[in-house]
Design an enzyme around this catalytic site. Sequence first.
Site, short mmCIF file in Angstrom:
data_model
loop_
_atom_site.label_atom_id
_atom_site.label_comp_id
_atom_site.label_asym_id
_atom_site.label_seq_id
_atom_site.Cartn_x
_atom_site.Cartn_y
_atom_site.Cartn_z
N ASP A 245 24.58 22.63 28.44
CA ASP A 245 24.97 23.26 29.70
C ASP A 245 26.40 22.84 30.05
O ASP A 245 27.25 23.68 30.37
CB ASP A 245 23.98 22.83 30.81
CG ASP A 245 24.33 23.45 32.14
OD1 ASP A 245 24.65 24.64 32.17
OD2 ASP A 245 24.28 22.72 33.16
N ASP A 249 30.23 25.11 29.59
CA ASP A 249 31.14 25.45 30.70
C ASP A 249 32.54 24.92 30.39
O ASP A 249 33.54 25.58 30.63
CB ASP A 249 30.65 24.84 32.02
CG ASP A 249 29.84 25.83 32.84
OD1 ASP A 249 29.15 26.68 32.21
OD2 ASP A 249 29.88 25.78 34.08
C1 IPM Z 1 23.27 28.14 32.72
C2 IPM Z 1 23.11 27.82 34.17
C3 IPM Z 1 21.65 27.44 34.44
C4 IPM Z 1 21.38 26.19 33.63
C5 IPM Z 1 21.30 27.24 35.91
C6 IPM Z 1 21.61 28.46 36.73
C7 IPM Z 1 19.86 26.82 36.08
O1 IPM Z 1 24.01 26.82 34.56
O2 IPM Z 1 22.60 29.06 32.23
O3 IPM Z 1 24.08 27.47 32.07
O4 IPM Z 1 21.67 25.08 34.07
O5 IPM Z 1 20.85 26.31 32.53
MG MG Z 2 25.38 26.27 33.08
#
Ligand code: IPM
Ligand code: MG
Length: 372
Positions: A245, A249
């Site tokens: 995660d 990002d």
């Molecule tokens: C992602 C998002 C989700 C996650 C959230 C919205 C629960 O950040 O798809 O990366 O943490 O997996």
């Molecule tokens: Mg995410």
Amino acid sequence: MKLQIAVLPGDGIGPEVTKQSVKVLKAIAHEFDHTFLFKEAPVGAIAIDQTGTPLPDDTLELCKHTDAILFGAIGDPKYDNNPSAKVRPEQGLLKLRKALELYANIRPVKAYDTLLSKSPLKRDIIKGTDISIYRELTGGIYFGEKQLSDDGDTASDLCEYSRFEIERITHLAFKAAQTRKRKVTLVDKANVLESSRLWRKVVKEVARNYQDVTLDFLFVDNAAMQMILNPKQFDVILTENMFGDIISDEASVIGGSIGLLASASVGDKHAMFEPIHGSYPQAKNLGIANPIASILSAAMLLEHFELFEEADLIREGVDRSLKLNITTPDLNTKYNHITTTKVGDFLEDCINNPKDTNMNFANIHLGQSTII
Ligand code: IPM
Ligand code: MG
């Protein structure tokens, strides 16, 4: 080909970007003589408002009996700022991932030549970057037992993984590497976490079946640094849920905008396609949300069904839109009149007229082209 596609637009900018993907998929169906049947259902905060739950039974049933799911985004500030809310939009997405066993989340990260200057990272560092992140999606700390003491002062989240959970995504990651640059990097924290040590052990064992692929290891803190220092060293990154995660990002910065990153979440029976960005509530209904991440997720959907020519046509359109600066303001400092819908219209037009390279740049930006 005939495909049933469940459309779950969700919250914030989810509906407006998903609308563009549906438009693009309809153009593909028309051009290639496919039948795509779309069925919409609520999920997230909007579903809580309508039914009291973020994943209504009807939505889950629809998803279970469909060929693929196109997902928008979920999340709403009224829950983000209320840590004691018992029902939260994100639970809808997590439940969906778990119920459909979508255990592998695939997130491609690419530096587009035309966008190198948009990234805060130096051009030479990112040029040529092409990474595929394989994030485990149905285990780990996200789904482990959660506890809050009676006095509300102590809390815990358990991070648990089984050999089976590690093995199945590892096979997918190695198979993907075989079609790419033949390298898998396992990102973990094996110097501290028992669960990471299990990952290393199991991944090493699975790797023996893929002698043509190189395996290396990075601790997640170092991986976060390497992603910025030298992202070109990566081919396939394999990692557990939470690290994936965070790393994905971070990796989105390489592309110049998080609005470009698509993803596929796949299991043995089901598949869901969604942009990696969130619901971006501040941008809702302003026409500034970048639909490309969602549209590229639709391209991944087509690839999942081996409709490669169709997916390539979408990707060519995206390349063209980036070259011609037909992009939303996150990528476009020059022309601020290009809305979410206009980007979608342009891509639809590229699909309907694939041979038409005669689009006059000046006319497009003056709004004189028929396509805007
Ligand atoms: C992602 C998002 C989700 C996650 C959230 C919205 C629960 O950040 O798809 O990366 O943490 O997996
Ligand atoms: Mg995410």
